[in-house]
Design an enzyme around this catalytic site. Structure first.
Site, PDB file in Angstrom:
ATOM      1  N   ASP A 195      -2.297  -3.888  -9.384  1.00 14.41           N
ATOM      2  CA  ASP A 195      -3.373  -4.729  -8.853  1.00 14.41           C
ATOM      3  C   ASP A 195      -4.365  -3.972  -7.953  1.00 14.41           C
ATOM      4  O   ASP A 195      -5.472  -4.425  -7.738  1.00 14.41           O
ATOM      5  CB  ASP A 195      -2.780  -5.910  -8.057  1.00 14.41           C
ATOM      6  CG  ASP A 195      -1.808  -5.459  -6.969  1.00 14.41           C
ATOM      7  OD1 ASP A 195      -1.599  -4.243  -6.818  1.00 14.41           O
ATOM      8  OD2 ASP A 195      -1.247  -6.328  -6.273  1.00 14.41           O
ATOM      9  N   HIS A 196      -3.968  -2.825  -7.432  1.00 18.41           N
ATOM     10  CA  HIS A 196      -4.838  -2.106  -6.497  1.00 18.41           C
ATOM     11  C   HIS A 196      -5.801  -1.166  -7.217  1.00 18.41           C
ATOM     12  O   HIS A 196      -6.998  -1.177  -6.992  1.00 18.41           O
ATOM     13  CB  HIS A 196      -4.001  -1.286  -5.514  1.00 18.41           C
ATOM     14  CG  HIS A 196      -3.418  -2.079  -4.384  1.00 18.41           C
ATOM     15  ND1 HIS A 196      -2.550  -3.121  -4.571  1.00 18.41           N
ATOM     16  CD2 HIS A 196      -3.581  -1.964  -3.033  1.00 18.41           C
ATOM     17  CE1 HIS A 196      -2.203  -3.621  -3.384  1.00 18.41           C
ATOM     18  NE2 HIS A 196      -2.816  -2.932  -2.437  1.00 18.41           N
ATOM     19  N   SER A 232      -1.434  -1.002   6.956  1.00 16.28           N
ATOM     20  CA  SER A 232      -0.766  -0.886   5.670  1.00 16.28           C
ATOM     21  C   SER A 232       0.635  -0.293   5.753  1.00 16.28           C
ATOM     22  O   SER A 232       0.992   0.369   6.725  1.00 16.28           O
ATOM     23  CB  SER A 232      -1.651   0.005   4.802  1.00 16.28           C
ATOM     24  OG  SER A 232      -0.905   0.706   3.857  1.00 16.28           O
ATOM     25  N   ASP A 256       4.252  -3.052   0.323  1.00 19.57           N
ATOM     26  CA  ASP A 256       2.927  -3.505   0.707  1.00 19.57           C
ATOM     27  C   ASP A 256       3.091  -4.364   1.953  1.00 19.57           C
ATOM     28  O   ASP A 256       3.977  -5.219   2.016  1.00 19.57           O
ATOM     29  CB  ASP A 256       2.280  -4.325  -0.412  1.00 19.57           C
ATOM     30  CG  ASP A 256       0.818  -4.549  -0.107  1.00 19.57           C
ATOM     31  OD1 ASP A 256      -0.026  -3.796  -0.620  1.00 19.57           O
ATOM     32  OD2 ASP A 256       0.518  -5.468   0.694  1.00 19.57           O
ATOM     33  N   ARG A 301      -8.251  -7.794   6.586  1.00 17.31           N
ATOM     34  CA  ARG A 301      -8.470  -6.599   7.414  1.00 17.31           C
ATOM     35  C   ARG A 301      -9.944  -6.232   7.440  1.00 17.31           C
ATOM     36  O   ARG A 301     -10.602  -6.278   6.398  1.00 17.31           O
ATOM     37  CB  ARG A 301      -7.684  -5.405   6.856  1.00 17.31           C
ATOM     38  CG  ARG A 301      -6.216  -5.594   7.061  1.00 17.31           C
ATOM     39  CD  ARG A 301      -5.405  -4.388   6.655  1.00 17.31           C
ATOM     40  NE  ARG A 301      -4.041  -4.631   7.074  1.00 17.31           N
ATOM     41  CZ  ARG A 301      -2.960  -4.248   6.415  1.00 17.31           C
ATOM     42  NH1 ARG A 301      -3.079  -3.555   5.292  1.00 17.31           N
ATOM     43  NH2 ARG A 301      -1.767  -4.521   6.874  1.00 17.31           N
ATOM     44  N   ARG A 304       1.534   1.926   3.586  1.00 15.04           N
ATOM     45  CA  ARG A 304       1.458   3.146   2.763  1.00 15.04           C
ATOM     46  C   ARG A 304       2.223   4.308   3.400  1.00 15.04           C
ATOM     47  O   ARG A 304       1.921   4.745   4.494  1.00 15.04           O
ATOM     48  CB  ARG A 304      -0.009   3.511   2.475  1.00 15.04           C
ATOM     49  CG  ARG A 304      -0.835   3.802   3.690  1.00 15.04           C
ATOM     50  CD  ARG A 304      -2.321   3.958   3.338  1.00 15.04           C
ATOM     51  NE  ARG A 304      -2.909   2.658   3.046  1.00 15.04           N
ATOM     52  CZ  ARG A 304      -4.158   2.310   3.316  1.00 15.04           C
ATOM     53  NH1 ARG A 304      -4.996   3.177   3.851  1.00 15.04           N
ATOM     54  NH2 ARG A 304      -4.618   1.103   3.029  1.00 15.04           N
TER      55      ARG A 304
HETATM   56  C1  MIC Z   1      -3.682  -2.691   2.270  1.00 18.44           C
HETATM   57  O1  MIC Z   1      -4.018  -3.865   2.297  1.00 18.44           O
HETATM   58  O2  MIC Z   1      -3.993  -1.875   3.151  1.00 18.44           O
HETATM   59  C2  MIC Z   1      -2.845  -2.208   1.109  1.00 18.44           C
HETATM   60  C3  MIC Z   1      -3.701  -1.343   0.284  1.00 18.44           C
HETATM   61  O3  MIC Z   1      -2.446  -3.299   0.326  1.00 18.44           O
HETATM   62  C4  MIC Z   1      -1.641  -1.492   1.687  1.00 18.44           C
HETATM   63  C5  MIC Z   1      -0.834  -0.764   0.715  1.00 18.44           C
HETATM   64  C6  MIC Z   1      -1.421   0.550   0.316  1.00 18.44           C
HETATM   65  O4  MIC Z   1      -1.986   1.252   1.128  1.00 18.44           O
HETATM   66  O5  MIC Z   1      -1.258   0.872  -0.859  1.00 18.44           O
HETATM   67  C7  MIC Z   1      -0.702  -2.365   2.499  1.00 18.44           C
HETATM   68  O6  MIC Z   1      -1.133  -3.331   3.063  1.00 18.44           O
HETATM   69  O7  MIC Z   1       0.490  -2.030   2.634  1.00 18.44           O
HETATM   70 FE1  SF4 Z   2      -4.497  -6.037  -1.968  1.00 21.54          FE
HETATM   71 FE2  SF4 Z   2      -3.715  -5.220   0.464  1.00 21.54          FE
HETATM   72 FE3  SF4 Z   2      -6.058  -6.437   0.100  1.00 21.54          FE
HETATM   73 FE4  SF4 Z   2      -3.855  -7.816  -0.150  1.00 21.54          FE
HETATM   74  S1  SF4 Z   2      -4.593  -6.839   1.716  1.00 21.54           S
HETATM   75  S2  SF4 Z   2      -5.610  -7.894  -1.528  1.00 21.54           S
HETATM   76  S3  SF4 Z   2      -2.478  -6.333  -1.077  1.00 21.54           S
HETATM   77  S4  SF4 Z   2      -5.470  -4.460  -0.728  1.00 21.54           S
END
Ligand code: MIC
Ligand code: SF4
Length: 646
Positions: free
Chosen positions: A64-65, A535, A119, A379, A537
């Site tokens: 999905d990313h 995140s 995630d 965010r 990550r």
């Molecule tokens: C995000 O919202 O920052 C992400 C991208 O979903 C991350 C995961 C990632 O960095 O792949 C998260 O929230 O954990």
């Molecule tokens: Fe995707 Fe992270 Fe954004 Fe949710 S907050 S939509 S999991 S990138």
């Protein structure tokens, strides 16, 4: 003594430890999920652990990313994950099927179960009464292999809801109100439970919006009771059999109780660049809007998008606004299309994007330079949208659409009456984009597809008794993982290529960091409080590991990031006296000696050789964490102790 909802689930899944706040507990994990931006690394780690088939009740790999596929990299990673899922016993949710948290809620979440996901917004599942937590990829890999997931037993915060939301006020405003009260650090070390008579007025998608954004409070997770509303949602998804009621005991004890009267809330906005920079919409009516985005795992349910379409029906968005809508799942998109609501959205001038994370993680649709972007996301960290000088405001779908229509931040109440939204009794169920794994016998004959973008895991190193290092970077409070390891369309395709990613480490704060760290070879980073928020990550630890970071010294750490540092074999140390932060300067030569003894005593001494001073640091870890650090990270530790851990 009575138990809270979370304590009941923890008790039923407790493998080790005491349920007293602050002590480490090991939990049996029923379900796991990954998304593709963290998944490739998680599955490489799962393969390295060497277990032939997942041992959870259910594990799902979502794509999905990284759906832009602007080169071969993402497509290769997708094929890798698809082939891993088929071989090792996971379901595979194809690109286009939707955002992991939305699809998981619709099709797999079960009240009373434990879920970890690579995630940070995995707590979305708390909307349906799951104990759902975000974790680093390596922790998810271990849980897939049947190992426990370790967390610090959290404190319990009860948010007691009374009343009912007024028209035009939405679940997003409840989240923003709690962020206003608690700040992005206020949930650290706690589980947030939602209770009170106001709970029954909220639907499951509304609850999921709220648990989703509990992540922005730094909470371990957030959870709602499982009640008749939950049953109705599961029944609409054709899964009434998955329902179990769940509530806290009447004499359950909470460490803190916060009361929110839903009927007193008004539409709120989180201003740049932090989700807790919250103001009432009425104070922002002078702000001219360039871009509006609806979607993300926070606000992309059918209910949200039916609201959007009813507000847009028969109207046009302002000429000066560019608007996108990304439905959370194929189920949502297909139902929007069947009932004609999609046409109303398109006729208004909004652009339809894929059922994916998209602009939320800077994968396209970046704002214009110095642009104002209103997003229904969770965010608004600096630079995350892909445009460094953009100002991102977090809002509800109602505020987003009202503002798209007028071109200024607008209180939706000024638009007149709020028409009721009719939700269907049955959702449209089509799981054809969720591929099943091969049976165990066939699986043995299958091989995994690995494209050239997949580079090996960085070299780990066991901890040494002395670490001499340069203070290569000093940063302030609330540093996010988006600062440490940015994402976005240019970088995200390389999540399985740590050497390439390393060029961008901390680039938002200091473009020279990666080069300087490589040149010195052994680095300490100094940070303020809540270091590593955001995140899950693990790249924000693996890339520093690759660049020679041996320790991070901060005033305090965010939970998942601290765990990821330990998992990567990097020491997360905290100042005994936060005032010592001011004494250290970028460029200082540092030495940490006697670390083996420090791990036992819980106190380390940092010598600043440049300044000729010494600073006391907290070095308190659990026995398991000490063993992981000594082994050089969780991967080496698990390979060594694999059998003992099952
Ligand atoms: C995000 O919202 O920052 C992400 C991208 O979903 C991350 C995961 C990632 O960095 O792949 C998260 O929230 O954990
Ligand atoms: Fe995707 Fe992270 Fe954004 Fe949710 S907050 S939509 S999991 S990138």
């Amino acid at each position: 003594m009575g138990l809270t909802i979370a304590q009941k689930i923890i008790k039923a899944h407790l493998l080790s430890g005491e349920m007293t706040p602050g002590s480490e507990i090991g939990l049996r994990i029923d379900q796991t999920l990954t998304q593709d931006a963290t998944g490739t690394m998680a599955y490489l780690e799962f393969e390295a652990i060497g277990i032939p088939r997942v041992r959870t009740e259910l594990s799902v790999a979502y794509i999905d990313h990284n759906t832009l596929q602007s080169g071969f990299e993402n497509a290769d990673d997708h094929l890798y994950i698809q082939s891993v899922a088929k071989k090792y016993g996971l379901r595979f949710s194809r690109p286009g099927n939707g955002i992991c948290h939305q699809v998981h809620l619709e099709r797999f979440g079960k009240p009373g179960k434990t879920l970890i996901g690579s995630d940070s917004h995995t707590p979305t599942g708390g909307g349906i009464g799951m104990l759902a937590m975000g974790a680093g990829g390596l922790d998810v890999a271990v849980a897939m292999g049947g190992g426990a997931y370790y967390v610090t037993m959290p404190k319990m915060i009860l948010v007691k809801l009374s009343g009912k939301l007024r028209p035009w006020v939405s679940a997003k405003d409840v989240s923003l109100e709690l962020l206003r009260i608690l700040s992005v650090k206020g949930g650290v070390g706690s589980i947030i439970e939602w209770g009170g008579e106001g709970v029954s007025t909220l639907t499951v998608p509304q609850r999921a919006t709220i648990t989703n954004m509990g992540t922005e409070l730094g909470a371990t997770t957030s959870i709602f009771p499982s009640d008749e509303v939950t049953r109705a949602f599961l029944a609409a998804e054709g899964r009434e059999g998955d329902y179990t009621p769940l509530s806290s005991d009447p004499d359950a004890k909470y460490d803190r109780v916060i009361e929110i009267d839903l009927s007193k809330l008004e539409p709120l906005v989180a201003c740049p660049h932090s989700p807790d920079n919250v103001k009432p919409v009425s104070e922002l009516s002078d702000v001219k809007v360039d871009q509006v985005c609806v979607g993300s795992c926070t606000n992309s349910s059918l209910a949200d998008l039916l609201r959007v379409s009813s507000m847009l029906k028969g109207k046009k968005i302002a000429d000066s606004v560019s608007m996108s809508v990304s439905p959370g799942s194929k189920q949502v998109l297909s139902m929007l299309s069947d009932c004609g609501a999609l046409s109303d959205i398109l006729a208004s001038g909004a652009r339809l994007l894929e059922c994916a994370c998209g602009p939320c993680i800077g994968m396209g649709f970046s704002p214009n330079s110095a642009g104002v972007s209103l997003r229904t996301f969770n965010r608004n960290f600096e630079g995350r949208s892909g445009t460094r000088d953009a100002g991102v405001y977090l809002v509800s779908p109602e505020v987003a659409v009202a503002s798209a229509l007028t071109g200024y931040i607008t209180d939706p109440a000024t638009l007149g009456d709020c028409a009721p939204i009719e939700l269907p009794k049955k959702y449209k169920i089509d799981d054809s984009a969720i591929l099943l794994p091969a049976d165990p016998e066939t699986a043995k004959t299958l091989s995994v597809r690995r494209g050239p973008n997949i580079k090996p895991f960085p070299d780990t190193r066991p901890l040494t008794d002395t670490v001499d290092a340069t203070l290569t970077l000093k940063v302030g409070d609330n540093i996010t993982t988006d600062h440490i390891m940015p994402a976005g369309a240019k970088i995200l395709p390389y999540r399985s290529n740590i050497p390439y990613l390393s060029k961008f480490c901390f680039a938002v704060c200091d473009e020279t960091f990666a080069e300087r760290a490589k040149a010195v070879g052994s680095t300490v980073i100094v940070g303020g409080s809540n270091y590593g928020q955001g995140s899950s990550r693990e790249h924000a630890a693996l890339v520093p590991l690759y660049l020679g970071v041996r320790a991070v010294i901060a005033k305090s750490f965010a939970r998942i990031h601290a765990a990821n540092l330990i998992n990567a074999g990097i020491l997360p140390l905290t100042f005994r006296d936060p005032a010592d932060y001011d004494k250290l300067e970028q460029g200082d030569e540092l030495s940490l000696s006697g670390l083996f003894a420090a791990l036992e005593s819980g106190e380390a001494t940092l010598i600043d050789k440049t300044k000729g001073l010494s600073v006391k640091l907290d070095c308190r870890f659990t026995e398991r964490q000490r063993a992981i650090l000594l082994a050089g990270g969780l991967l080496d530790y698990t390979r060594k102790n694999g059998d003992k851990k099952q």
